[in-house]
Design a protein around this motif. Structure first.
Motif, PDB file in Angstrom:
ATOM      1  N   LEU A  14       9.336  -7.787  47.298  1.00  0.00           N
ATOM      2  CA  LEU A  14      10.189  -8.638  46.471  1.00  0.00           C
ATOM      3  C   LEU A  14       9.546  -8.886  45.110  1.00  0.00           C
ATOM      4  O   LEU A  14       8.367  -9.230  45.018  1.00  0.00           O
ATOM      5  CB  LEU A  14      10.431  -9.979  47.172  1.00  0.00           C
ATOM      6  CG  LEU A  14      11.239 -11.012  46.384  1.00  0.00           C
ATOM      7  CD1 LEU A  14      12.690 -10.567  46.242  1.00  0.00           C
ATOM      8  CD2 LEU A  14      11.165 -12.390  47.051  1.00  0.00           C
ATOM      9  N   ASP A  15      10.338  -8.730  44.052  1.00  0.00           N
ATOM     10  CA  ASP A  15       9.890  -9.067  42.708  1.00  0.00           C
ATOM     11  C   ASP A  15      10.119 -10.561  42.499  1.00  0.00           C
ATOM     12  O   ASP A  15      11.264 -11.010  42.419  1.00  0.00           O
ATOM     13  CB  ASP A  15      10.684  -8.255  41.686  1.00  0.00           C
ATOM     14  CG  ASP A  15      10.267  -8.546  40.248  1.00  0.00           C
ATOM     15  OD1 ASP A  15       9.455  -9.469  40.027  1.00  0.00           O
ATOM     16  OD2 ASP A  15      10.775  -7.852  39.348  1.00  0.00           O
ATOM     17  N   PRO A  16       9.056 -11.371  42.393  1.00  0.00           N
ATOM     18  CA  PRO A  16       9.250 -12.825  42.278  1.00  0.00           C
ATOM     19  C   PRO A  16       9.979 -13.228  41.008  1.00  0.00           C
ATOM     20  O   PRO A  16      10.613 -14.291  40.968  1.00  0.00           O
ATOM     21  CB  PRO A  16       7.824 -13.382  42.302  1.00  0.00           C
ATOM     22  CG  PRO A  16       6.955 -12.237  41.895  1.00  0.00           C
ATOM     23  CD  PRO A  16       7.628 -11.007  42.410  1.00  0.00           C
ATOM     24  N   SER A  17       9.950 -12.385  39.974  1.00  0.00           N
ATOM     25  CA  SER A  17      10.643 -12.735  38.729  1.00  0.00           C
ATOM     26  C   SER A  17      12.163 -12.624  38.878  1.00  0.00           C
ATOM     27  O   SER A  17      12.898 -13.098  38.001  1.00  0.00           O
ATOM     28  CB  SER A  17      10.177 -11.837  37.584  1.00  0.00           C
ATOM     29  OG  SER A  17      10.620 -10.501  37.765  1.00  0.00           O
ATOM     30  N   ALA A  18      12.629 -12.024  39.976  1.00  0.00           N
ATOM     31  CA  ALA A  18      14.070 -11.847  40.177  1.00  0.00           C
ATOM     32  C   ALA A  18      14.718 -13.024  40.887  1.00  0.00           C
ATOM     33  O   ALA A  18      15.945 -13.063  41.022  1.00  0.00           O
ATOM     34  CB  ALA A  18      14.331 -10.571  40.971  1.00  0.00           C
TER      35      ALA A  18
END
Length: 422
Positions: A137-141
């Motif tokens: 998972l990309d935390p910025s998304a």
């Protein structure tokens, strides 16, 4: 004519019918399970196979009764996996709700945080904490998350097959490719079922668990369920090394998008892949095996969902749209978004179990137990049966389009907004 020694006949071998037969056998009943196709070959096999306590913050119209049915399902699948009747794909991976905007966080996280049924170990997640739990998972998304740690995943087709094997071991007679055309009755009581081939199968009692086709059997009695049949779609990507530890991901602000791991790839679905069968013509796009084939819905879902999934899980970008495998089924939604399980007032000895509300895999074990207990004893030890009683609705149902208009909003935030503008 049936006799007290006649079996209990269950019509429909999806997850609710299979569970009903299981619990009837446990109650000492002789059971005949009848299906128009192969056992466990219908909509159940299209199930996404994630199970959780949806009543604890996600489905705002459910309460402790549904929570107890959900917990029963979680426990049932664990016991089935341990029983050795066949592979089920059981995993306790948890469920993680994610939001991608600040408004989404404000709308969808507080109902979990403040819910009186909040399960032990549930907690709010920062984007970084969500990324620690969700491989890739990309935390910025995302803007926030919420964890229910006890959510599970199963393979719906494998689990259904394991249940079929377990039922045969319990002595349940399974009649496949035997379509039921009607009910037999005498003096106001059910006495059996009549097949499309003209055979009459005597029955001491009958449970209808025929999913979206239940109304066709009830209508001659003057009873209809207020349901709407809806095509539900999901897609499965090729494997790309995704670990099997991925929790089920739920994104309520994005058309109810859900994502889970499947054999090293992803399976996912969203609202753009759904449409009521009556839209554009009754049963449009349904094949003779009763499974829908709606490529337009699949294309719409790919268009709307692929960019979102690629942002959330960048490693998935290369496989999205590359020979994805589609699966579609017909779910049965009810006018009040609750289940319909109980005796049919017009015919003694007849119990109906339906209205899966797109959550038959989660609730099927518990609903089957309720149907079996009501059929044999007239009472149940699980949940609040008054919430599921068919008699809560008038005998004649409105049109499917009217049922859609009657249904409460799917999300609590939408219900609040609707209330503010009413």
């Amino acid at each position: 004519m049936s006799s007290p020694d006649s079996p209990t006949v269950v019509v429909g071998a999806g997850i609710i019918g299979l569970s009903t037969a299981w619990h009837l056998a446990d109650l000492g009943q002789r059971v005949v399970l009848v299906d128009s196709g192969p056992a466990a070959g219908g909509t159940t096999t299209a199930g996404a196979g994630f199970v959780g306590q949806w009543a604890a913050g996600y489905a705002w119209y459910w309460n402790e009764s549904e929570r107890d049915v959900e917990q029963y399902g979680i426990d049932f699948y664990r016991r089935l996996a341990e029983s050795g009747h066949g592979p089920t794909g059981y995993r306790r991976n948890g469920n993680v709700w994610l939001t991608v905007t600040e408004q989404g966080r404000a709308d969808h996280i507080p109902p979990f945080e403040d819910h009186p049924l909040r399960p032990a170990g549930a907690r709010t997640l920062t984007p970084a904490e969500a990324a620690d739990l969700v491989p890739g998972l990309d935390p910025s998304a995302v803007t926030a998350g919420f964890l229910h740690p006890d959510g599970i995943q199963i393979s719906a087709p494998d689990t259904a097959a394991a249940l079929v094997g377990a039922l045969r071991a319990k002595g349940v007679a399974i009649r496949e490719h035997t379509a039921v055309a009607g009910l037999e009755a005498r003096d106001g009581s059910v006495t059996g079922v009549r097949t499309a081939g003209g055979e009459v199968i005597d029955a001491a009692r009958v449970v209808l668990a025929a999913g979206s086709w239940t109304n066709a059997l009830l209508a001659p009695l003057g009873r209809e369920l207020p349901t709407v049949r809806v095509v539900a779609s999901r897609l499965v990507t090729k494997p790309f090394g995704l670990p099997g530890t991925l929790p089920t991901l739920m994104l309520p602000e994005l058309e109810g998008l859900w994502i889970r791991e499947h054999r090293g790839g992803l399976t996912y679905g969203a609202g753009s892949g759904y449409e009521a069968l009556h839209v554009g013509g009754a049963d449009r796009g349904t094949d003779p095996a009763r499974r829908p084939v709606r490529t337009d819905l699949l294309d719409a879902m790919r268009t709307s969902v692929h960019p979102i999934v690629a942002r959330l899980l960048p490693a998935a970008a290369s496989v999205l749209g590359a020979d994805e495998t589609p699966t579609q089924g017909v779910v049965s939604m009810t006018a009040d978004r609750n289940f319909i399980v109980g005796p049919v007032p017009e015919l003694a000895g007849l119990v109906v179990a339906g209205g899966d509300n797109e959550s038959g895999v989660t609730h099927g074990p518990g609903l089957g137990r309720i149907a079996a207990e009501l059929s044999v004893t007239g009472t149940t030890t699980l949940g609040d049966p008054s919430r599921y009683d068919p008699a809560r609705f008038p005998a004649r149902a409105p049109s499917e389009a009217d049922v859609v208009a009657m249904m409460p909003a799917r999300r609590e935030a939408d219900a609040r907004r609707a209330g503010a503008t009413a």
